[in-house]
Write a protein that holds these residues in place. Structure first.
Motif, mmCIF file in Angstrom:
data_model
loop_
_atom_site.group_PDB
_atom_site.id
_atom_site.type_symbol
_atom_site.label_atom_id
_atom_site.label_comp_id
_atom_site.label_asym_id
_atom_site.label_seq_id
_atom_site.Cartn_x
_atom_site.Cartn_y
_atom_site.Cartn_z
ATOM 1 N N HIS A 1 29.061 24.945 46.460
ATOM 2 C CA HIS A 1 29.620 26.243 46.022
ATOM 3 C C HIS A 1 29.725 26.278 44.504
ATOM 4 C CE1 HIS A 1 30.570 27.628 50.103
ATOM 5 N NE2 HIS A 1 30.799 26.340 50.365
ATOM 6 N N PRO A 2 28.597 26.396 43.821
ATOM 7 C CA PRO A 2 28.630 26.438 42.346
ATOM 8 C C PRO A 2 29.309 27.680 41.788
ATOM 9 C CG PRO A 2 26.400 26.838 43.168
ATOM 10 C CD PRO A 2 27.231 26.474 44.360
ATOM 11 N N GLU A 3 29.449 28.726 42.640
ATOM 12 C CA GLU A 3 30.198 29.913 42.212
ATOM 13 C C GLU A 3 31.382 30.099 43.159
ATOM 14 O OE1 GLU A 3 28.239 33.775 42.401
ATOM 15 O OE2 GLU A 3 29.187 34.310 40.506
ATOM 16 N N LEU A 4 32.593 30.064 42.594
ATOM 17 C CA LEU A 4 33.804 30.189 43.408
ATOM 18 C C LEU A 4 34.330 31.621 43.320
ATOM 19 C CD1 LEU A 4 35.463 26.893 42.144
ATOM 20 C CD2 LEU A 4 34.107 27.203 44.235
ATOM 21 N N ASP A 5 34.973 32.055 44.404
ATOM 22 C CA ASP A 5 35.551 33.410 44.379
ATOM 23 C C ASP A 5 36.800 33.455 43.506
ATOM 24 O OD1 ASP A 5 33.855 34.865 46.416
ATOM 25 O OD2 ASP A 5 34.402 33.012 47.493
ATOM 26 N N ASN B 1 47.946 37.315 46.912
ATOM 27 C CA ASN B 1 47.233 38.427 46.267
ATOM 28 C C ASN B 1 45.753 38.152 46.032
ATOM 29 O OD1 ASN B 1 49.537 39.952 46.134
ATOM 30 N ND2 ASN B 1 50.078 39.294 44.049
ATOM 31 N N HIS B 2 45.336 36.877 46.067
ATOM 32 C CA HIS B 2 43.959 36.617 45.611
ATOM 33 C C HIS B 2 43.072 35.886 46.608
ATOM 34 C CE1 HIS B 2 44.522 38.073 41.512
ATOM 35 N NE2 HIS B 2 45.759 37.648 41.653
ATOM 36 N N VAL B 3 43.622 35.468 47.737
ATOM 37 C CA VAL B 3 42.797 34.721 48.693
ATOM 38 C C VAL B 3 42.523 35.582 49.919
ATOM 39 C CG1 VAL B 3 42.657 32.684 50.168
ATOM 40 C CG2 VAL B 3 43.657 32.497 47.862
#
Ligand code: DER
Length: 232
Positions: A77-81, A17-19
């Motif tokens: 990647h300091p901001e992850l999805d 559901n989230h990737v």
């Protein structure tokens, strides 16, 4: 069904559901996350997804490498999805106790860097209030030289007992991936977890607490009847 099967159900539901493609994914630690990494690797292969994975421990790093997934870090990647991780206990408001596996500090950092933080757990972690299901206390990562005064301060202010976590496969205390010790604070009764978390963090020598307050966006529970329950 058995708890292991329930973990797998929750893990697969969260990954499915989230990737999506072209994402940076935070990978948690513990045993439930193993199923999530299995499913993630399967989807990457089948769907040719372009995914990078940021670990929350040496264990998570090994899982990423062993599954041939693309390893990255918070420098790149300091901001992850999305970050996906287990929990020791989840209450009705999605407050978590984490750190049963001793990885709470990097887990909290990674969860904090993610746009969405999703918890995966079997039915044993589903709780009405922290402490009802999980009896090992709140893990607190501390600087080794401070563990005695920190433990005394916590007990004096908040009651209960604070025990230094001793290693099983090594002589002496557990040493975390960050070269620190862990206190397990066994509390009794309900608390204002926002207040307790903030107060404990302020004690000199405390690195991090296993109280994840207001961080999780959603929890997937694998249930005993084979269903998956979602809590937002
Ligand atoms: O140590 C940790 O924080 C783990 O994520 C733990 O909370 C969950 O581990 P489990 O999936 O093996 O129960």
């Amino acid at each position: 069904i058995m708890a292991e099967e329930a973990k797998k159900l929750a893990a697969y539901a969260a990954v499915d559901n989230h990737v999506q493609n072209n994402q940076a994914v935070g990978v948690g630690s513990g045993s439930t996350i193993v199923y999530a990494v299995d499913r993630l690797a399967e989807r990457v292969r089948q769907e040719k997804l372009n995914i990078v994975c940021v670990p929350t421990s040496f264990q998570a790093r090994q899982l990423i490498l062993q599954h041939g997934l693309s390893l990255s870090d918070l420098d790149r990647h300091p901001e992850l999805d999305v970050a996906i991780d287990g929990a020791d206990e989840v209450d009705a408001r999605l407050t978590l106790i984490k750190g049963g596996g001793g990885c709470l500090t990097q887990e909290k950092i990674v969860a904090g860097c993610a746009k969405h933080f999703v918890v995966i757990a079997d039915y044993r972690k589903d709780s009405k209030a922290l402490g009802q299901q999980w009896k090992k206390g709140v893990p607190i990562e501390v600087i080794p030289m401070a563990h005695v005064p920190v433990g005394r301060t916590i007990v004096r202010r908040f009651g209960g007992v604070a025990n230094l976590r001793m290693a099983v496969s090594k002589a002496g205390p557990v040493v975390t991936d960050n070269c620190n010790f862990i206190l397990d604070w066994k509390f009794d009764g309900a608390r204002d977890w926002t207040e307790v978390n903030t107060a404990i963090k302020m004690i000199p020598g405390v690195v991090e607490t296993g109280l994840f307050v207001g961080m999780a966006d959603r929890a997937y529970f694998g249930m005993e009847d084979g269903s998956v329950q979602v809590r937002d």
